[in-house]
Design a protein around this motif. Sequence first.
Motif, short mmCIF file in Angstrom:
data_model
loop_
_atom_site.label_atom_id
_atom_site.label_comp_id
_atom_site.label_asym_id
_atom_site.label_seq_id
_atom_site.Cartn_x
_atom_site.Cartn_y
_atom_site.Cartn_z
N ARG A 17 -17.21 -66.32 -38.79
CA ARG A 17 -16.18 -65.93 -37.84
C ARG A 17 -15.85 -67.09 -36.91
NH1 ARG A 17 -16.86 -61.65 -33.72
NH2 ARG A 17 -19.06 -61.80 -34.26
N GLY A 18 -14.58 -67.19 -36.52
CA GLY A 18 -14.14 -68.22 -35.58
C GLY A 18 -13.70 -69.51 -36.23
N LYS A 72 -12.50 -73.97 -26.03
CA LYS A 72 -12.99 -75.20 -26.66
C LYS A 72 -12.70 -75.13 -28.16
CE LYS A 72 -16.66 -76.15 -23.29
NZ LYS A 72 -16.16 -75.17 -22.31
N VAL A 73 -11.81 -76.00 -28.60
CA VAL A 73 -11.34 -75.97 -29.99
C VAL A 73 -11.71 -77.28 -30.68
CG1 VAL A 73 -9.35 -75.74 -31.52
CG2 VAL A 73 -9.44 -74.43 -29.39
N ILE A 74 -12.33 -77.17 -31.84
CA ILE A 74 -12.63 -78.33 -32.68
C ILE A 74 -11.72 -78.28 -33.90
CG2 ILE A 74 -14.42 -79.64 -33.87
CD1 ILE A 74 -15.06 -79.14 -30.92
N GLN A 75 -11.01 -79.34 -34.14
CA GLN A 75 -10.16 -79.42 -35.35
C GLN A 75 -10.75 -80.43 -36.31
OE1 GLN A 75 -5.75 -79.52 -35.18
NE2 GLN A 75 -5.93 -81.41 -36.36
N ALA A 121 -15.78 -64.85 -31.94
CA ALA A 121 -17.00 -65.16 -32.67
C ALA A 121 -18.17 -65.34 -31.71
CB ALA A 121 -16.80 -66.44 -33.48
N THR A 122 -19.37 -65.25 -32.30
CA THR A 122 -20.54 -65.72 -31.57
C THR A 122 -20.30 -67.17 -31.20
OG1 THR A 122 -21.94 -64.24 -32.86
CG2 THR A 122 -23.02 -66.09 -31.77
N PRO A 123 -20.64 -67.61 -29.96
CA PRO A 123 -20.42 -69.01 -29.60
C PRO A 123 -20.99 -69.96 -30.64
CG PRO A 123 -21.07 -67.76 -27.68
CD PRO A 123 -21.20 -66.83 -28.86
N MET A 124 -20.21 -70.99 -30.97
CA MET A 124 -20.58 -71.93 -32.03
C MET A 124 -20.95 -73.29 -31.46
SD MET A 124 -17.49 -71.07 -34.72
CE MET A 124 -16.25 -70.98 -33.43
N THR A 125 -21.74 -74.01 -32.23
CA THR A 125 -22.02 -75.42 -31.96
C THR A 125 -21.67 -76.19 -33.23
OG1 THR A 125 -23.81 -74.92 -30.42
CG2 THR A 125 -23.76 -77.13 -31.38
N ASP A 156 -15.27 -72.52 -29.29
CA ASP A 156 -14.83 -71.12 -29.37
C ASP A 156 -14.02 -70.88 -30.63
OD1 ASP A 156 -15.78 -70.35 -26.70
OD2 ASP A 156 -14.21 -71.72 -25.99
N LEU A 157 -13.45 -71.96 -31.17
CA LEU A 157 -12.60 -71.88 -32.36
C LEU A 157 -12.71 -73.20 -33.11
CD1 LEU A 157 -10.18 -70.73 -34.09
CD2 LEU A 157 -8.66 -71.70 -32.35
#
Length: 442
Positions: free
Chosen positions: A120-121, A143-146, A232-236, A248-249
Amino acid sequence: MRHVILGAGPSGVIAAETIRKHAPHDEVIVIGDEPEAPYSRMAIPYLLIGKVGEEGTHLRHGEGHYERQGISLRRGRAKRVDVQARSVELDDGSTLAFDRLLIATGSSPASPPIPGIHGRGVHPCWTLKDARAIAALARPGAKVIQMGAGFIGCIIMEALQQRGVELTVVEMGDRMVPRMMGPTAGTMIREWCEKKGVRVFTSTRVEAIERRAPDLMDRLAEAGGIEDHVPATPMTVRLSSGEHLPADLVISATGVRPNIGFLENSGITCLVGVLTDERLQTNVEGIYAAGDCAEAFDKVSGRTIVSAIQPNAAEQARVAAMNMIGRDATLKGVTQINVLDTLGMISASFGKWDGVPGGQHVELTDRDEGRHLSLQFDGDILVGCNSIGWTEHVGVMRGLVEGQVRLGDWKDRLLEDPTLLMEAYLACAQAQGDFGWVRAKA
Protein backbone atom coordinates in the motif's frame (compact mmCIF):
# COMPACT_ATOMS: atom_id res chain seq x y z
CA MET A 1 -15.84 -5.76 -43.32
CA ARG A 2 -15.20 -6.02 -39.58
CA HIS A 3 -12.31 -4.06 -38.08
CA VAL A 4 -11.30 -4.97 -34.53
CA ILE A 5 -9.05 -2.54 -32.68
CA LEU A 6 -7.30 -3.66 -29.51
CA GLY A 7 -6.73 -0.58 -27.37
CA ALA A 8 -8.85 2.48 -26.62
CA GLY A 9 -6.07 5.05 -26.32
CA PRO A 10 -5.22 7.75 -28.88
CA SER A 11 -4.09 5.22 -31.52
CA GLY A 12 -7.22 3.13 -31.21
CA VAL A 13 -9.60 6.08 -31.30
CA ILE A 14 -7.88 7.83 -34.22
CA ALA A 15 -7.78 4.60 -36.21
CA ALA A 16 -11.45 3.91 -35.53
CA GLU A 17 -12.49 7.41 -36.61
CA THR A 18 -10.30 7.25 -39.71
CA ILE A 19 -11.89 3.95 -40.76
CA ARG A 20 -15.36 5.33 -40.12
CA LYS A 21 -14.67 8.46 -42.18
CA HIS A 22 -13.46 6.57 -45.25
CA ALA A 23 -15.45 3.34 -44.93
CA PRO A 24 -18.83 4.40 -43.51
CA HIS A 25 -20.44 0.97 -43.84
CA ASP A 26 -17.67 -1.13 -42.25
CA GLU A 27 -18.06 -2.47 -38.72
CA VAL A 28 -15.64 -0.95 -36.19
CA ILE A 29 -15.13 -2.45 -32.72
CA VAL A 30 -12.72 -0.94 -30.17
CA ILE A 31 -11.67 -3.06 -27.18
CA GLY A 32 -10.46 -1.17 -24.10
CA ASP A 33 -9.47 -2.67 -20.74
CA GLU A 34 -10.45 0.22 -18.47
CA PRO A 35 -13.95 1.19 -17.27
CA GLU A 36 -13.56 4.86 -18.21
CA ALA A 37 -14.29 6.46 -21.55
CA PRO A 38 -11.18 6.55 -23.80
CA TYR A 39 -8.76 9.11 -22.36
CA SER A 40 -5.25 10.50 -22.76
CA ARG A 41 -2.63 9.49 -20.21
CA MET A 42 -0.74 12.68 -21.04
CA ALA A 43 -3.59 14.65 -19.43
CA ILE A 44 -3.24 12.93 -16.04
CA PRO A 45 -0.66 15.43 -14.68
CA TYR A 46 -3.07 18.25 -15.54
CA LEU A 47 -5.76 16.38 -13.62
CA LEU A 48 -3.46 16.12 -10.59
CA ILE A 49 -2.80 19.86 -10.50
CA GLY A 50 -6.47 20.69 -11.02
CA LYS A 51 -6.28 22.22 -14.50
CA VAL A 52 -8.83 19.72 -15.78
CA GLY A 53 -11.38 17.38 -14.27
CA GLU A 54 -11.60 13.73 -15.25
CA GLU A 55 -13.78 14.58 -18.24
CA GLY A 56 -11.00 16.86 -19.41
CA THR A 57 -8.77 13.82 -19.91
CA HIS A 58 -11.25 12.22 -22.32
CA LEU A 59 -10.13 11.97 -25.94
CA ARG A 60 -13.58 12.92 -27.24
CA HIS A 61 -16.28 14.96 -25.56
CA GLY A 62 -20.00 14.95 -25.84
CA GLU A 63 -22.35 12.21 -24.73
CA GLY A 64 -22.84 9.48 -27.28
CA HIS A 65 -19.88 10.50 -29.48
CA TYR A 66 -18.83 6.95 -30.35
CA GLU A 67 -22.40 5.75 -30.85
CA ARG A 68 -23.02 8.58 -33.30
CA GLN A 69 -19.86 7.60 -35.13
CA GLY A 70 -21.03 4.02 -35.38
CA ILE A 71 -18.03 2.84 -33.32
CA SER A 72 -18.70 0.06 -30.85
CA LEU A 73 -16.77 0.31 -27.56
CA ARG A 74 -16.33 -2.94 -25.66
CA ARG A 75 -14.53 -3.57 -22.38
CA GLY A 76 -12.08 -6.44 -22.27
CA ARG A 77 -8.47 -7.49 -22.52
CA ALA A 78 -7.00 -9.61 -25.31
CA LYS A 79 -5.60 -12.94 -24.14
CA ARG A 80 -4.70 -14.51 -27.47
CA VAL A 81 -4.80 -13.86 -31.21
CA ASP A 82 -5.51 -16.80 -33.51
CA VAL A 83 -4.14 -15.74 -36.90
CA GLN A 84 -5.51 -18.83 -38.65
CA ALA A 85 -9.05 -18.47 -37.35
CA ARG A 86 -8.81 -14.65 -37.62
CA SER A 87 -10.12 -14.19 -34.10
CA VAL A 88 -9.20 -12.66 -30.74
CA GLU A 89 -9.84 -14.38 -27.42
CA LEU A 90 -10.74 -11.98 -24.60
CA ASP A 91 -10.25 -12.34 -20.87
CA ASP A 92 -13.95 -13.09 -20.32
CA GLY A 93 -13.60 -16.22 -22.44
CA SER A 94 -15.37 -14.82 -25.48
CA THR A 95 -13.91 -14.73 -28.98
CA LEU A 96 -14.27 -12.02 -31.57
CA ALA A 97 -13.75 -12.62 -35.27
CA PHE A 98 -12.10 -10.00 -37.45
CA ASP A 99 -11.33 -9.24 -41.07
CA ARG A 100 -8.74 -6.63 -40.15
CA LEU A 101 -7.05 -6.28 -36.76
CA LEU A 102 -5.18 -3.33 -35.27
CA ILE A 103 -2.99 -3.96 -32.24
CA ALA A 104 -2.90 -0.66 -30.35
CA THR A 105 -2.54 -2.01 -26.83
CA GLY A 106 -0.02 0.62 -25.73
CA SER A 107 2.34 0.01 -22.84
CA SER A 108 2.31 -0.50 -19.09
CA PRO A 109 4.61 0.64 -16.28
CA ALA A 110 7.66 -1.53 -15.72
CA SER A 111 7.74 -2.52 -12.07
CA PRO A 112 11.29 -3.09 -10.79
CA PRO A 113 11.89 -6.05 -8.43
CA ILE A 114 12.10 -4.04 -5.23
CA PRO A 115 11.00 -5.53 -1.89
CA GLY A 116 7.84 -3.77 -0.73
CA ILE A 117 6.93 -2.22 -4.09
CA HIS A 118 3.58 -3.99 -4.28
CA GLY A 119 2.37 -2.81 -0.89
CA ARG A 120 0.00 0.00 0.00
CA GLY A 121 1.11 3.57 -0.71
CA VAL A 122 3.11 2.73 -3.86
CA HIS A 123 1.61 3.73 -7.21
CA PRO A 124 2.58 4.28 -10.83
CA CYS A 125 1.01 7.36 -12.44
CA TRP A 126 -0.51 5.71 -15.47
CA THR A 127 -4.27 5.34 -15.19
CA LEU A 128 -7.14 7.42 -13.89
CA LYS A 129 -7.36 4.94 -11.02
CA ASP A 130 -3.71 5.72 -10.19
CA ALA A 131 -4.42 9.44 -10.39
CA ARG A 132 -7.28 9.17 -7.90
CA ALA A 133 -5.08 7.30 -5.42
CA ILE A 134 -2.19 9.76 -5.83
CA ALA A 135 -4.49 12.78 -5.43
CA ALA A 136 -5.78 11.35 -2.14
CA LEU A 137 -2.28 10.80 -0.74
CA ALA A 138 -0.24 13.68 -2.25
CA ARG A 139 -1.50 16.37 0.07
CA PRO A 140 0.47 19.51 0.95
CA GLY A 141 3.40 18.58 3.16
CA ALA A 142 3.22 14.86 2.38
CA LYS A 143 6.60 13.18 1.98
CA VAL A 144 6.69 11.77 -1.54
CA ILE A 145 9.46 9.69 -3.10
CA GLN A 146 9.46 9.35 -6.88
CA MET A 147 11.48 6.57 -8.47
CA GLY A 148 12.62 7.61 -11.93
CA ALA A 149 13.51 10.92 -13.56
CA GLY A 150 12.90 10.12 -17.21
CA PHE A 151 10.56 11.96 -19.55
CA ILE A 152 7.39 10.66 -17.90
CA GLY A 153 8.90 11.07 -14.45
CA CYS A 154 9.65 14.75 -15.03
CA ILE A 155 6.08 15.41 -16.11
CA ILE A 156 4.74 13.69 -13.00
CA MET A 157 7.28 15.55 -10.86
CA GLU A 158 5.88 18.89 -11.97
CA ALA A 159 2.36 17.89 -10.98
CA LEU A 160 3.53 16.66 -7.57
CA GLN A 161 5.57 19.78 -6.90
CA GLN A 162 2.55 21.96 -7.63
CA ARG A 163 0.54 19.98 -5.08
CA GLY A 164 2.90 21.23 -2.36
CA VAL A 165 4.44 17.94 -1.33
CA GLU A 166 7.96 17.40 0.00
CA LEU A 167 9.34 15.72 -3.08
CA THR A 168 12.43 13.56 -3.50
CA VAL A 169 13.37 12.04 -6.86
CA VAL A 170 15.61 8.96 -7.12
CA GLU A 171 17.16 8.16 -10.52
CA MET A 172 19.41 5.20 -11.31
CA GLY A 173 21.14 7.02 -14.16
CA ASP A 174 23.97 9.49 -13.67
CA ARG A 175 21.71 12.39 -14.63
CA MET A 176 18.08 13.32 -15.06
CA VAL A 177 16.32 12.27 -18.27
CA PRO A 178 19.25 10.00 -19.21
CA ARG A 179 17.54 8.55 -22.30
CA MET A 180 16.84 11.98 -23.72
CA MET A 181 19.64 14.26 -22.54
CA GLY A 182 23.43 14.20 -22.50
CA PRO A 183 25.48 14.71 -19.32
CA THR A 184 25.56 18.52 -19.45
CA ALA A 185 21.84 18.93 -20.16
CA GLY A 186 20.79 16.28 -17.65
CA THR A 187 22.91 17.88 -14.94
CA MET A 188 21.49 21.34 -15.70
CA ILE A 189 17.95 19.99 -15.32
CA ARG A 190 18.90 18.46 -11.96
CA GLU A 191 20.40 21.72 -10.71
CA TRP A 192 17.27 23.58 -11.81
CA CYS A 193 14.99 21.14 -9.97
CA GLU A 194 17.05 21.44 -6.79
CA LYS A 195 16.74 25.23 -6.94
CA LYS A 196 12.97 24.71 -7.12
CA GLY A 197 13.02 22.71 -3.89
CA VAL A 198 13.06 19.15 -5.21
CA ARG A 199 15.64 16.85 -3.66
CA VAL A 200 17.31 14.75 -6.36
CA PHE A 201 19.46 11.63 -6.09
CA THR A 202 21.20 10.35 -9.23
CA SER A 203 23.28 7.19 -9.69
CA THR A 204 21.11 5.83 -6.89
CA ARG A 205 18.70 2.91 -6.61
CA VAL A 206 15.77 2.25 -4.32
CA GLU A 207 16.73 -1.01 -2.63
CA ALA A 208 13.63 -1.55 -0.52
CA ILE A 209 10.39 0.03 0.58
CA GLU A 210 10.04 -0.89 4.22
CA ARG A 211 7.04 -0.61 6.50
CA ARG A 212 6.54 -1.12 10.16
CA ALA A 213 4.99 -4.47 10.99
CA PRO A 214 2.30 -4.77 8.31
CA ASP A 215 -1.18 -4.31 9.68
CA LEU A 216 -4.38 -5.95 8.48
CA MET A 217 -5.02 -3.12 6.03
CA ASP A 218 -1.65 -3.71 4.35
CA ARG A 219 -2.39 -7.39 3.94
CA LEU A 220 -5.82 -6.64 2.52
CA ALA A 221 -4.32 -4.11 0.12
CA GLU A 222 -1.81 -6.60 -1.23
CA ALA A 223 -4.68 -9.05 -1.72
CA GLY A 224 -6.73 -6.39 -3.53
CA GLY A 225 -9.29 -6.17 -0.76
CA ILE A 226 -9.32 -2.41 -0.05
CA GLU A 227 -9.14 0.81 -2.00
CA ASP A 228 -5.68 1.96 -3.08
CA HIS A 229 -6.06 5.45 -1.63
CA VAL A 230 -6.41 4.28 1.98
CA PRO A 231 -3.34 5.73 3.77
CA ALA A 232 -0.50 3.28 4.12
CA THR A 233 1.49 2.30 7.14
CA PRO A 234 4.34 4.87 7.27
CA MET A 235 7.12 3.78 4.91
CA THR A 236 10.89 4.06 4.87
CA VAL A 237 12.60 4.02 1.49
CA ARG A 238 16.09 2.52 1.65
CA LEU A 239 18.53 3.80 -0.98
CA SER A 240 21.71 2.27 -2.37
CA SER A 241 23.54 5.34 -1.01
CA GLY A 242 22.73 4.16 2.50
CA GLU A 243 20.11 6.82 3.20
CA HIS A 244 16.72 5.96 4.69
CA LEU A 245 13.94 8.35 3.66
CA PRO A 246 10.49 8.54 5.28
CA ALA A 247 7.59 8.46 2.83
CA ASP A 248 3.82 8.83 2.83
CA LEU A 249 3.63 8.02 -0.88
CA VAL A 250 5.99 6.39 -3.38
CA ILE A 251 5.56 6.97 -7.12
CA SER A 252 7.05 4.40 -9.50
CA ALA A 253 8.05 6.04 -12.79
CA THR A 254 10.80 3.70 -13.88
CA GLY A 255 9.79 3.20 -17.50
CA VAL A 256 7.21 1.28 -19.52
CA ARG A 257 7.02 -1.87 -21.63
CA PRO A 258 4.81 -2.55 -24.67
CA ASN A 259 1.73 -4.65 -23.94
CA ILE A 260 2.52 -7.54 -26.26
CA GLY A 261 2.63 -10.58 -23.98
CA PHE A 262 -0.68 -11.90 -25.34
CA LEU A 263 0.94 -12.27 -28.78
CA GLU A 264 3.38 -14.95 -27.64
CA ASN A 265 3.18 -18.01 -29.93
CA SER A 266 0.67 -16.19 -32.17
CA GLY A 267 2.97 -16.10 -35.19
CA ILE A 268 3.01 -12.30 -35.13
CA THR A 269 6.64 -11.15 -35.03
CA CYS A 270 7.59 -9.07 -31.99
CA LEU A 271 10.98 -7.65 -31.03
CA VAL A 272 10.82 -4.83 -28.49
CA GLY A 273 7.36 -4.09 -29.87
CA VAL A 274 5.15 -5.50 -32.63
CA LEU A 275 7.31 -5.35 -35.75
CA THR A 276 5.65 -3.50 -38.65
CA ASP A 277 6.45 -2.44 -42.20
CA GLU A 278 6.06 1.03 -43.70
CA ARG A 279 2.29 0.47 -43.92
CA LEU A 280 2.17 -0.55 -40.23
CA GLN A 281 1.28 -4.10 -41.25
CA THR A 282 2.81 -6.96 -39.29
CA ASN A 283 4.22 -10.11 -40.87
CA VAL A 284 0.62 -11.42 -40.94
CA GLU A 285 -1.53 -9.99 -43.71
CA GLY A 286 -4.44 -7.93 -42.46
CA ILE A 287 -3.01 -7.46 -38.97
CA TYR A 288 -1.53 -4.07 -38.12
CA ALA A 289 -0.02 -2.30 -35.11
CA ALA A 290 0.25 1.34 -34.04
CA GLY A 291 1.26 3.45 -31.07
CA ASP A 292 3.36 2.59 -28.04
CA CYS A 293 3.32 -1.15 -28.77
CA ALA A 294 4.42 -0.82 -32.42
CA GLU A 295 8.00 -1.08 -33.64
CA ALA A 296 8.49 0.91 -36.85
CA PHE A 297 11.42 1.92 -39.04
CA ASP A 298 13.18 5.16 -38.17
CA LYS A 299 15.06 6.61 -41.11
CA VAL A 300 17.25 8.85 -38.92
CA SER A 301 18.75 5.99 -36.90
CA GLY A 302 18.34 3.42 -39.68
CA ARG A 303 16.69 0.86 -37.42
CA THR A 304 13.30 -0.12 -36.08
CA ILE A 305 12.30 1.51 -32.80
CA VAL A 306 9.40 1.92 -30.43
CA SER A 307 8.96 5.66 -30.02
CA ALA A 308 6.21 6.13 -27.44
CA ILE A 309 5.06 9.67 -28.06
CA GLN A 310 1.58 10.83 -29.05
CA PRO A 311 2.46 12.36 -32.47
CA ASN A 312 3.80 8.96 -33.53
CA ALA A 313 0.74 7.20 -32.16
CA ALA A 314 -1.57 9.47 -34.14
CA GLU A 315 0.26 9.19 -37.46
CA GLN A 316 0.78 5.44 -37.16
CA ALA A 317 -2.92 5.00 -36.41
CA ARG A 318 -3.90 7.03 -39.47
CA VAL A 319 -1.56 5.10 -41.78
CA ALA A 320 -2.64 1.73 -40.40
CA ALA A 321 -6.33 2.60 -40.69
CA MET A 322 -6.02 3.72 -44.30
CA ASN A 323 -4.34 0.45 -45.22
CA MET A 324 -6.93 -1.55 -43.30
CA ILE A 325 -9.62 -0.20 -45.64
CA GLY A 326 -7.52 -0.69 -48.75
CA ARG A 327 -6.27 2.89 -49.17
CA ASP A 328 -2.51 2.83 -49.72
CA ALA A 329 -0.60 4.92 -47.16
CA THR A 330 2.96 4.75 -45.89
CA LEU A 331 4.71 5.97 -42.78
CA LYS A 332 7.33 8.57 -43.67
CA GLY A 333 9.29 7.79 -40.55
CA VAL A 334 9.25 7.68 -36.78
CA THR A 335 9.56 11.01 -35.05
CA GLN A 336 12.24 10.98 -32.36
CA ILE A 337 11.28 14.17 -30.63
CA ASN A 338 10.80 15.08 -26.99
CA VAL A 339 10.05 18.58 -25.76
CA LEU A 340 9.87 18.77 -21.98
CA ASP A 341 8.85 21.46 -19.51
CA THR A 342 10.51 20.67 -16.18
CA LEU A 343 9.32 23.15 -13.56
CA GLY A 344 9.61 25.92 -16.16
CA MET A 345 12.86 24.81 -17.83
CA ILE A 346 12.19 23.95 -21.48
CA SER A 347 14.37 21.25 -23.01
CA ALA A 348 14.27 19.37 -26.30
CA SER A 349 15.81 16.25 -27.77
CA PHE A 350 15.78 15.15 -31.41
CA GLY A 351 17.06 12.11 -33.29
CA LYS A 352 20.43 10.62 -32.37
CA TRP A 353 21.10 13.15 -29.61
CA ASP A 354 23.99 10.98 -28.37
CA GLY A 355 25.70 10.98 -31.77
CA VAL A 356 26.95 8.27 -34.12
CA PRO A 357 30.32 6.48 -34.29
CA GLY A 358 32.84 8.68 -36.08
CA GLY A 359 30.48 11.66 -36.09
CA GLN A 360 31.31 15.22 -35.06
CA HIS A 361 29.60 17.29 -32.42
CA VAL A 362 29.61 20.74 -30.88
CA GLU A 363 28.27 22.07 -27.58
CA LEU A 364 27.53 25.56 -26.35
CA THR A 365 26.57 26.09 -22.70
CA ASP A 366 25.68 29.16 -20.66
CA ARG A 367 24.73 27.93 -17.19
CA ASP A 368 24.05 31.43 -15.87
CA GLU A 369 21.39 31.95 -18.55
CA GLY A 370 20.18 28.35 -18.38
CA ARG A 371 20.95 27.69 -22.04
CA HIS A 372 22.60 24.69 -23.64
CA LEU A 373 22.87 23.50 -27.24
CA SER A 374 24.43 20.25 -28.44
CA LEU A 375 24.54 19.28 -32.14
CA GLN A 376 25.50 15.85 -33.50
CA PHE A 377 26.58 15.31 -37.12
CA ASP A 378 27.05 12.33 -39.40
CA GLY A 379 29.05 13.77 -42.28
CA ASP A 380 27.24 16.98 -43.22
CA ILE A 381 23.84 15.83 -41.86
CA LEU A 382 22.54 16.93 -38.47
CA VAL A 383 21.39 13.63 -36.94
CA GLY A 384 20.54 14.73 -33.42
CA CYS A 385 20.57 17.51 -30.88
CA ASN A 386 19.84 18.53 -27.29
CA SER A 387 18.77 21.97 -26.22
CA ILE A 388 17.80 23.80 -23.06
CA GLY A 389 16.32 27.28 -23.17
CA TRP A 390 16.70 27.51 -26.96
CA THR A 391 13.00 27.45 -27.71
CA GLU A 392 13.22 29.65 -30.79
CA HIS A 393 15.14 26.95 -32.66
CA VAL A 394 12.98 23.92 -31.83
CA GLY A 395 11.22 23.85 -35.22
CA VAL A 396 14.50 24.35 -37.07
CA MET A 397 16.22 21.51 -35.21
CA ARG A 398 13.35 19.16 -35.92
CA GLY A 399 13.28 20.12 -39.61
CA LEU A 400 17.00 19.57 -40.12
CA VAL A 401 17.09 16.25 -38.25
CA GLU A 402 13.94 14.73 -39.71
CA GLY A 403 14.60 16.14 -43.17
CA GLN A 404 18.14 14.67 -43.21
CA VAL A 405 19.19 17.89 -44.91
CA ARG A 406 22.70 17.98 -46.38
CA LEU A 407 24.30 21.06 -44.90
CA GLY A 408 27.43 21.20 -47.07
CA ASP A 409 29.70 24.03 -45.93
CA TRP A 410 27.15 25.04 -43.32
CA LYS A 411 28.16 22.02 -41.22
CA ASP A 412 31.60 23.58 -40.59
CA ARG A 413 30.02 26.95 -39.83
CA LEU A 414 27.72 25.32 -37.27
CA LEU A 415 30.68 23.58 -35.66
CA GLU A 416 32.17 27.04 -35.15
CA ASP A 417 28.89 28.69 -34.09
CA PRO A 418 25.93 26.37 -33.39
CA THR A 419 23.60 29.35 -32.91
CA LEU A 420 23.48 29.78 -36.72
CA LEU A 421 20.86 27.04 -37.07
CA MET A 422 18.17 29.27 -38.57
CA GLU A 423 20.57 30.76 -41.11
CA ALA A 424 21.74 27.28 -42.11
CA TYR A 425 18.17 26.05 -42.37
CA LEU A 426 17.05 28.85 -44.66
CA ALA A 427 20.21 28.80 -46.78
CA CYS A 428 19.88 25.07 -47.44
CA ALA A 429 16.21 25.44 -48.29
CA GLN A 430 16.98 28.22 -50.75
CA ALA A 431 19.79 26.20 -52.32
CA GLN A 432 17.38 23.32 -52.86
CA GLY A 433 14.65 25.65 -54.10
CA ASP A 434 12.22 24.15 -51.61
CA PHE A 435 10.61 26.24 -48.90
CA GLY A 436 7.71 23.84 -48.44
CA TRP A 437 9.50 21.75 -45.86
CA VAL A 438 10.59 24.94 -44.06
CA ARG A 439 6.97 25.95 -43.57
CA ALA A 440 5.98 22.42 -42.65
CA LYS A 441 8.68 21.87 -40.05
CA ALA A 442 9.25 25.30 -38.53
